[in-house]
Design an enzyme around this catalytic site. Structure first.
Site, mmCIF file in Angstrom:
data_model
loop_
_atom_site.group_PDB
_atom_site.id
_atom_site.type_symbol
_atom_site.label_atom_id
_atom_site.label_comp_id
_atom_site.label_asym_id
_atom_site.label_seq_id
_atom_site.Cartn_x
_atom_site.Cartn_y
_atom_site.Cartn_z
ATOM 1 C CE LYS A 15 36.649 29.701 35.659
ATOM 2 N NZ LYS A 15 37.453 28.494 35.968
ATOM 3 C CE1 TYR A 71 38.969 32.653 32.743
ATOM 4 C CE2 TYR A 71 38.413 34.878 33.450
ATOM 5 C CZ TYR A 71 38.834 33.595 33.742
ATOM 6 O OH TYR A 71 39.113 33.246 35.045
ATOM 7 C CB THR A 130 36.541 34.377 37.641
ATOM 8 O OG1 THR A 130 36.710 35.775 37.462
ATOM 9 C CG2 THR A 130 35.683 33.908 36.469
ATOM 10 C CG ASP A 131 35.910 39.160 40.077
ATOM 11 O OD1 ASP A 131 36.455 38.672 39.073
ATOM 12 O OD2 ASP A 131 36.374 40.146 40.690
ATOM 13 C CD GLU A 132 37.667 38.516 34.576
ATOM 14 O OE1 GLU A 132 37.378 38.614 33.385
ATOM 15 O OE2 GLU A 132 38.830 38.566 35.008
#
Ligand code: NAD
Ligand code: TYD
Length: 360
Positions: free
Chosen positions: A166, A162, A136-138
């Site tokens: 990741k 989260y 993810t970009d997060e």
């Protein structure tokens, strides 16, 4: 090359869209789907699979190394596409433990299984193998309003449990390439939307609440920005990376659509005013309610997709207008699918846990 693919998390939102995409793009492919069927996974998402392809479903945990190794051996798996995860930021704020277990321990278990079967036992010797990790970009953290978009070289700075789980899994995948030469690729993608997304995420939640006349809860001031991508575009990018991407590399994927959350919700309201009018033609936007913000809420994400565009020739096909119209129509055409989810105890409990405390 005819591949034997293990997909983890294939009963979830993106995984199930990916399986449908792959069956269409490569009808000859053999697919094994390993999914635990947590609250977010459902066989209802896989009812429209092609009957012609070779497809097997196994309910099981990616943390079970014995199970994963036996699937790799029995099905001669040469490609692992790893979607399985706990994926909702708000749930990670309520209980980070499951995120550590599935996203970090689970990814490590898969890597160990691949290392054992592919590198130690050398089971697949006649063709290349690939471990593709979906991220993810997060992991990159939050951008100020004027900062340039995230690049593949942007330092990781995850802000939620989260995102941290990741990021941790990305580091493990990368380390298995550098330490053991496990052939990996990683993709970091922005927020997806489209058919079969579980209605705890912004877009399907707003569609569902608007259809049932419930308040539309906007966190904080609603000025947060995400880089929205229609799920089919994500599936196409993943398959391009697996086929043509360079081993050991990571690729950013994004939609180039950057409205505020409030603008997204207003667009959904306008679409529903047209497609499913409220009694007396009241506008759906009257249901919008500003509620208590998410703690540590990331302000802005944006992806620089130059690398995948220039090296693999991928760019999104859908703009937000086209993608949102298709998505709203899909939910209207699949009310039974939505109703099954909202009747479940877990969903009702989640809505209570997450929204009651926000004054909604
Ligand atoms: P999802 O929550 O809809 O689906 C996750 C799936 O994984 C479910 O089917 C669930 O049953 C399964 N699963 C969970 N724990 C498991 C376990 N221990 N063993 C086996 N299966 C398990 O998630 P999604 O939105 O489809 O996201 C898929 C992947 O893409 C995730 O890795 C996520 O981090 C990543 N991602 C998602 C987005 C997005 O906007 N949804 C954006 C970028 C990246
Ligand atoms: P979400 O779909 O949970 O994805 P992520 O947190 O991974 O970006 O949320 C998207 C944006 O919408 C995020 O800024 C939080 C916001 N949001 C709301 O304003 N209200 C809601 O009820 C939800 C679920 C999200």
């Amino acid at each position: 090359m005819k591949r034997n693919v293990l997909i983890t998390g294939g009963a979830g939102f993106i995984g199930s869209n990916f399986i449908r995409y792959l069956q269409k793009a490569e009808p000859e492919i053999n697919i094994v789907n390993l999914d635990l069927l947590t609250y977010a996974g459902s066989l209802e998402n896989l009812k429209k699979l092609s009957k012609n392809s070779d497809y097997h479903f196994f309910q099981g945990d990616i943390c079970n190394q014995h199970l994963v190794e036996s699937l790799l051996r029995e099905h001669n798996i040469d490609t692992i596409i790893h979607f399985a995860a706990e994926s909702h930021v708000d749930r990670s704020l309520e209980g980070p433990g499951a995120f550590i277990q599935t996203n970090i321990v689970g990814t490590h278990t898969l890597l160990e299984a691949a290392r054992q079967v592919w590198l130690n036992e050398k089971r697949i010797s006649d063709k290349p193998v690939r471990f593709h990790h979906i991220s993810t970009d997060e992991v990159y953290g939050s951008l100020s309003p004027t900062a340039p978009p995230f690049e593949e070289t942007t330092p990781y700075a995850p802000n939620s449990p989260y995102a941290a789980s990741k990021a941790s899994s990305d580091h493990l995948v990368r380390a298995y390439y550098h330490s053991f030469e496990l052939p990996i690729t990683i993709s970091n993608c922005s927020n997806n939307y489209g058919p079969y997304q579980f209605p705890e995420k912004l877009i399907p939640l707003m569609i569902l609440n608007a259809l049932t006349g419930k308040p539309l809860p906007i966190y904080g001031d609603g000025q947060q920005i995400r880089d929205w991508l229609y799920v089919e575009d994500h599936c196409e990018a993943i398959w391009k990376i697996i086929q043509h991407g360079s081993t050991g590399e990571s690729y950013n994927i994004g939609g180039g659509n950057q409205p505020t959350n409030l603008e997204i919700v207003e667009t959904i309201c306008a679409l529903l005013d047209d497609k499913a009018p409220l009694p007396d033609n009241e506008p759906h936007r009257q249901l919008i309610q500003f509620v208590k913000d998410r703690p540590g809420h990331d302000r802005r994400y944006a992806m620089n997709i130059t690398k995948i565009k220039n090296t693999l020739g991928w760019q999104p096909n859908y703009n937000l207008e086209k993608g949102l119209e298709k998505t709203v129509q899909w939910y209207l055409d699949n009310i039974d699918w939505l109703n099954k989810i909202i009747e479940e105890k877990d969903y009702q409990q989640w809505v209570q846990i997450n929204y009651q405390k926000r004054g909604n």
